[in-house]
Design an enzyme around this catalytic site. Structure first.
Site, PDB file in Angstrom:
ATOM      1  N   PHE A   1       0.812  -1.221   0.000  1.00  0.00           N
ATOM      2  CA  PHE A   1       0.000   0.000   0.000  1.00  0.00           C
ATOM      3  C   PHE A   1       0.846   1.273   0.000  1.00  0.00           C
ATOM      4  O   PHE A   1       0.374   2.333  -0.381  1.00  0.00           O
ATOM      5  CB  PHE A   1      -0.927   0.011   1.241  1.00  0.00           C
ATOM      6  CG  PHE A   1      -0.216   0.411   2.510  1.00  0.00           C
ATOM      7  CD1 PHE A   1      -0.023   1.752   2.827  1.00  0.00           C
ATOM      8  CD2 PHE A   1       0.296  -0.539   3.381  1.00  0.00           C
ATOM      9  CE1 PHE A   1       0.652   2.133   3.981  1.00  0.00           C
ATOM     10  CE2 PHE A   1       0.979  -0.166   4.526  1.00  0.00           C
ATOM     11  CZ  PHE A   1       1.155   1.175   4.818  1.00  0.00           C
TER      12      PHE A   1
ATOM     13  N   LYS B   1      -1.182  -7.145  -9.419  1.00  0.00           N
ATOM     14  CA  LYS B   1      -2.168  -7.287  -8.335  1.00  0.00           C
ATOM     15  C   LYS B   1      -1.759  -6.250  -7.280  1.00  0.00           C
ATOM     16  O   LYS B   1      -0.923  -6.502  -6.413  1.00  0.00           O
ATOM     17  CB  LYS B   1      -2.096  -8.710  -7.752  1.00  0.00           C
ATOM     18  CG  LYS B   1      -3.340  -9.205  -7.032  1.00  0.00           C
ATOM     19  CD  LYS B   1      -3.786  -8.375  -5.859  1.00  0.00           C
ATOM     20  CE  LYS B   1      -2.927  -8.536  -4.628  1.00  0.00           C
ATOM     21  NZ  LYS B   1      -3.268  -7.542  -3.554  1.00  0.00           N
TER      22      LYS B   1
ATOM     23  N   GLU C   1      -4.877  -3.948  -2.035  1.00  0.00           N
ATOM     24  CA  GLU C   1      -6.326  -3.734  -1.953  1.00  0.00           C
ATOM     25  C   GLU C   1      -6.646  -2.470  -1.161  1.00  0.00           C
ATOM     26  O   GLU C   1      -7.782  -2.010  -1.156  1.00  0.00           O
ATOM     27  CB  GLU C   1      -7.009  -4.967  -1.330  1.00  0.00           C
ATOM     28  CG  GLU C   1      -6.622  -5.285   0.117  1.00  0.00           C
ATOM     29  CD  GLU C   1      -5.297  -6.054   0.258  1.00  0.00           C
ATOM     30  OE1 GLU C   1      -4.418  -5.926  -0.615  1.00  0.00           O
ATOM     31  OE2 GLU C   1      -5.158  -6.763   1.272  1.00  0.00           O
TER      32      GLU C   1
ATOM     33  N   SER D   1       5.447  -7.025   3.314  1.00  0.00           N
ATOM     34  CA  SER D   1       6.000  -7.343   4.637  1.00  0.00           C
ATOM     35  C   SER D   1       6.820  -8.633   4.609  1.00  0.00           C
ATOM     36  O   SER D   1       6.703  -9.441   3.675  1.00  0.00           O
ATOM     37  CB  SER D   1       4.846  -7.473   5.631  1.00  0.00           C
ATOM     38  OG  SER D   1       3.976  -8.490   5.180  1.00  0.00           O
TER      39      SER D   1
ATOM     40  N   CYS E   1       9.681   1.892   3.462  1.00  0.00           N
ATOM     41  CA  CYS E   1      10.611   0.793   3.767  1.00  0.00           C
ATOM     42  C   CYS E   1      12.021   1.313   3.947  1.00  0.00           C
ATOM     43  O   CYS E   1      12.882   0.614   4.438  1.00  0.00           O
ATOM     44  CB  CYS E   1      10.570  -0.242   2.656  1.00  0.00           C
ATOM     45  SG  CYS E   1      11.198   0.412   1.120  1.00  0.00           S
TER      46      CYS E   1
ATOM     47  N   GLU F   1       9.532  -4.125  13.010  1.00  0.00           N
ATOM     48  CA  GLU F   1       9.295  -2.973  12.132  1.00  0.00           C
ATOM     49  C   GLU F   1       8.007  -2.307  12.609  1.00  0.00           C
ATOM     50  O   GLU F   1       6.949  -2.936  12.579  1.00  0.00           O
ATOM     51  CB  GLU F   1       9.131  -3.445  10.676  1.00  0.00           C
ATOM     52  CG  GLU F   1       8.908  -2.305   9.713  1.00  0.00           C
ATOM     53  CD  GLU F   1       8.633  -2.778   8.281  1.00  0.00           C
ATOM     54  OE1 GLU F   1       7.914  -3.773   8.096  1.00  0.00           O
ATOM     55  OE2 GLU F   1       9.139  -2.121   7.358  1.00  0.00           O
TER      56      GLU F   1
HETATM   57  P1  NAD Z   1       1.635  -6.701   2.983  1.00  0.00           P
HETATM   58  O1  NAD Z   1       2.683  -7.758   3.016  1.00  0.00           O
HETATM   59  O2  NAD Z   1       0.546  -6.757   3.973  1.00  0.00           O
HETATM   60  O3  NAD Z   1       0.900  -6.698   1.537  1.00  0.00           O
HETATM   61  C1  NAD Z   1       1.640  -6.616   0.352  1.00  0.00           C
HETATM   62  C2  NAD Z   1       0.862  -7.298  -0.771  1.00  0.00           C
HETATM   63  O4  NAD Z   1       0.717  -8.681  -0.481  1.00  0.00           O
HETATM   64  C3  NAD Z   1      -0.541  -6.739  -0.984  1.00  0.00           C
HETATM   65  O5  NAD Z   1      -0.797  -6.685  -2.364  1.00  0.00           O
HETATM   66  C4  NAD Z   1      -1.438  -7.763  -0.295  1.00  0.00           C
HETATM   67  O6  NAD Z   1      -2.701  -7.879  -0.890  1.00  0.00           O
HETATM   68  C5  NAD Z   1      -0.670  -9.052  -0.476  1.00  0.00           C
HETATM   69  N1  NAD Z   1      -0.869  -9.982   0.648  1.00  0.00           N
HETATM   70  C6  NAD Z   1      -1.179  -9.671   1.938  1.00  0.00           C
HETATM   71  N2  NAD Z   1      -1.235 -10.799   2.685  1.00  0.00           N
HETATM   72  C7  NAD Z   1      -0.943 -11.832   1.866  1.00  0.00           C
HETATM   73  C8  NAD Z   1      -0.827 -13.235   2.064  1.00  0.00           C
HETATM   74  N3  NAD Z   1      -1.017 -13.788   3.252  1.00  0.00           N
HETATM   75  N4  NAD Z   1      -0.518 -13.998   0.998  1.00  0.00           N
HETATM   76  C9  NAD Z   1      -0.299 -13.451  -0.211  1.00  0.00           C
HETATM   77  N5  NAD Z   1      -0.394 -12.121  -0.455  1.00  0.00           N
HETATM   78  C10 NAD Z   1      -0.717 -11.317   0.569  1.00  0.00           C
HETATM   79  O7  NAD Z   1       2.406  -5.295   3.027  1.00  0.00           O
HETATM   80  P2  NAD Z   1       1.803  -3.824   3.150  1.00  0.00           P
HETATM   81  O8  NAD Z   1       1.295  -3.627   4.532  1.00  0.00           O
HETATM   82  O9  NAD Z   1       0.925  -3.525   2.003  1.00  0.00           O
HETATM   83  O10 NAD Z   1       3.139  -2.953   2.960  1.00  0.00           O
HETATM   84  C11 NAD Z   1       3.994  -2.587   4.009  1.00  0.00           C
HETATM   85  C12 NAD Z   1       5.219  -3.493   4.060  1.00  0.00           C
HETATM   86  O11 NAD Z   1       5.903  -3.449   2.815  1.00  0.00           O
HETATM   87  C13 NAD Z   1       6.232  -3.037   5.094  1.00  0.00           C
HETATM   88  O12 NAD Z   1       6.728  -4.172   5.772  1.00  0.00           O
HETATM   89  C14 NAD Z   1       7.328  -2.380   4.264  1.00  0.00           C
HETATM   90  O13 NAD Z   1       8.619  -2.380   4.853  1.00  0.00           O
HETATM   91  C15 NAD Z   1       7.300  -3.234   3.047  1.00  0.00           C
HETATM   92  N6  NAD Z   1       7.908  -2.561   1.908  1.00  0.00           N
HETATM   93  C16 NAD Z   1       9.135  -2.978   1.497  1.00  0.00           C
HETATM   94  C17 NAD Z   1       9.761  -2.344   0.436  1.00  0.00           C
HETATM   95  C18 NAD Z   1      11.120  -2.778  -0.030  1.00  0.00           C
HETATM   96  O14 NAD Z   1      11.522  -2.365  -1.094  1.00  0.00           O
HETATM   97  N7  NAD Z   1      11.845  -3.592   0.707  1.00  0.00           N
HETATM   98  C19 NAD Z   1       9.118  -1.269  -0.202  1.00  0.00           C
HETATM   99  C20 NAD Z   1       7.856  -0.874   0.241  1.00  0.00           C
HETATM  100  C21 NAD Z   1       7.249  -1.539   1.299  1.00  0.00           C
END
Ligand code: NAD
Length: 497
Positions: free
Chosen positions: A150, A174, A177, A227, A282, A382
């Site tokens: 997000f 994808k 959401e 994450s 991040c 985090e």
């Molecule tokens: P998230 O892991 O909750 O969701 C990321 C994506 O995965 C979304 O599209 C979501 O729909 C999908 N998803 C969620 N749960 C899932 C599951 N159980 N199985 C499969 N897909 C699933 O992350 P978020 O809250 O949207 O984003 C924040 C996180 O992203 C933080 O931890 C941040 O550090 C990380 N991030 C990392 C970078 C990087 O380059 N390392 C960059 C931006 C964000």
């Protein structure tokens, strides 16, 4: 009833047949601004089948034509920069400047993708044996997919699909959401840029839809940003299914402050790097490690952070916006309480933050902890909120040991006037992106985004030359054309006359 976000399948925006909807809310007000569907299995499979069919033609499209799509796309994104940033601010709560930055960093990747002819150039060696030459070509994989978080709804989708498509692949996005309206606008503009129908598809949903992509044999490669637990799950399941996977995950980024650094520069930089975007980056600095006498600056840093405040996206005085959801706010407040309970000194407490006119926003004020130690949960997890942990060590080697013991390795920075200290830090630190007197060292797209350790699972990183390798196969050709053909070969006799 808020409008339904559409899927983009086969070059058409379509309503999903799904009855399962997730509300998209304005994080400053809780107003529901859209409903995002969880695509059905049939819709996801249709997108994949379509992408597979279109690939046959797209991979034959001359590379200069593919580059021109990116040039037109870059121009359109710039033309619509403010408009996209406004949509983005509405669904993420980011301040307008920050929202524009999110879009701009994506535009820079599109500019990089427009250089695809040079990026695809292979290698050649003449006479690897007498009369034998070897050369390599870079060919696309097929259907690639991207799952995005997000926190950068413009930049991160743009890390992925422009480069994958410029390489000659087709792509299924994808997006998160929680903020699908920005990616929807990006996809509309991509269509306007003249991309053939079906080269890019977009489906919506959560885990179930991701699993459909992970398990489908026609998806060759998968890019993920999000994450750590989800990244690990996607990396494991994707590679188990024999796909190529790159998964960018969470972070805990340290800034090391040497006593010879410029104090005012350190304070100014740390304010933006720690609470900017409400700490939902991040590459945010979440731990400031003060070496020796530099610890005397902590009260002034805390005072500077106490002065900034969150606010609505169009409030010019706001340093940052709300957290993305009430659940995210709840989690951050719990972490702040945990920090107090485990004995850290709460120097600035943002728990009871109120923003006039927005009683329902997911606000958390700037929060600073002192005397944080490595055994505390606020250090180990985090937080992903506007919370800065400060720590104190005696020497630079102590700081390096502390950072290297942390399981994450996304980004780090050092502030110092000493070239020797900076050189030692950049050489010894086990983190993939290092800033020297630069707080958030995000590389521009002609380099790659090179997180390490638990911040990245895979081998080839996002954008730069590494992304081109991730989204392609190398074909190496070894060729011999015996000169005997020149005299006796049936096809050559005419030219020899
Ligand atoms: P998230 O892991 O909750 O969701 C990321 C994506 O995965 C979304 O599209 C979501 O729909 C999908 N998803 C969620 N749960 C899932 C599951 N159980 N199985 C499969 N897909 C699933 O992350 P978020 O809250 O949207 O984003 C924040 C996180 O992203 C933080 O931890 C941040 O550090 C990380 N991030 C990392 C970078 C990087 O380059 N390392 C960059 C931006 C964000």
């Amino acid at each position: 009833m808020a409008k339904q976000v559409q899927l983009y399948i086969g070059g058409e925006f379509v309503d999903s047949a799904s009855e399962q909807m997730i509300p998209v809310t304005n994080p400053a007000t809780q107003e529901v601004i859209a409903q995002v569907p969880c695509a059905t299995e049939q819709e996801v499979h249709q997108a994949i089948a379509n992408a597979k069919a279109v690939f046959q033609d797209w991979k034959e499209t001359p590379v200069s034509e593919r580059a021109r799509v990116m040039m037109r796309y870059q121009a359109l994104l710039k033309e619509h920069h403010d408009e996209i940033a406004t949509i983005l601010a509405g669904e993420t709560g980011k301040t307008f400047d920050d929202a524009k930055g999110d879009v701009w960093r994506g535009i820079e990747v599109v500019e990089h993708a427009a250089n695809i002819p040079s990026l695809l150039m292979g290698e050649t060696v003449e006479n690897v044996a007498r009369g034998i030459d070897t050369y390599s070509y870079t060919q696309p994989l097929g259907v690639c997919a991207g799952i995005t978080p997000f926190n950068f709804p413009a930049m991160i989708p743009l890390w992925m699909f422009p480069l994958a498509i410029a390489c000659g692949n087709t792509f299924i996005l994808k997006p998160s959401e929680q903020d699908p309206l920005t990616p929807t606008r990006l996809v509309e503009l991509f269509e306007q840029a003249g991309a053939p129908k079906g080269v890019l598809q977009m489906i919506h949903g959560g885990k179930d839809q991701v699993d459909m992509l992970l398990d489908h044999p026609d998806v060759r490669a998968l890019s993920f940003v999000g994450s750590v637990p989800v990244g690990q799950y996607i990396y494991r399941r994707g590679t188990e299914n024999m796909k190529r996977v790159q998964a960018f995950a969470g972070a805990k980024n340290h800034c090391v402050i040497m006593p010879d650094a410029n104090k005012q520069q350190v304070i100014n930089n740390l304010v933006g790097a720690s609470v900017g975007a409400a700490g939902q980056r991040c590459m945010a600095i979440s731990c400031a490690v003060f070496v020796g006498k530099a610890k005397e600056w902590i009260p002034d840093l805390a005072a500077a952070l106490a002065k900034v405040h969150p606010g609505a996206w169009d409030d010019k005085d706001a340093a940052y916006g709300p957290l993305i959801s009430p659940q995210a706010k709840e989690r951050v407040l719990k972490m702040i309480q945990q920090g107090k309970d485990e004995g850290a000194e709460c120097l600035v407490d943002g728990s009871n933050c109120v923003v006039e006119g927005f009683p329902d926003g997911n606000w958390v004020g700037p929060t600073v902890f002192g005397k944080v130690t490595t055994d505390m949960q606020i250090y180990q997890q985090e937080i992903f909120g506007p919370v800065l942990c400060t720590m104190e060590v005696e020497t630079l080697p102590d700081a390096i040991a502390l950072v290297n013991a942390n399981p994450y390795g996304n980004g780090t920075s050092i502030f110092t006037a000493s070239g020797a200290a900076a050189r030692k830090y950049q050489h010894e630190i086990e983190v993939g992106q290092v800033g020297i007197n630069v707080p958030i060292p995000v590389p521009l797209p002609f380099f790659s985004f090179t997180g390490w350790k638990n911040s990245f699972f895979g081998d080839l990183h996002a954008y730069g030359k590494q992304a081109v390798r991730f989204y392609s196969e190398t074909k190496t050709i070894t060729a011999r054309w015996p000169e005997t053909d020149l005299v006796s070969g049936p096809n050559m006799t005419i030219e020899l006359k």
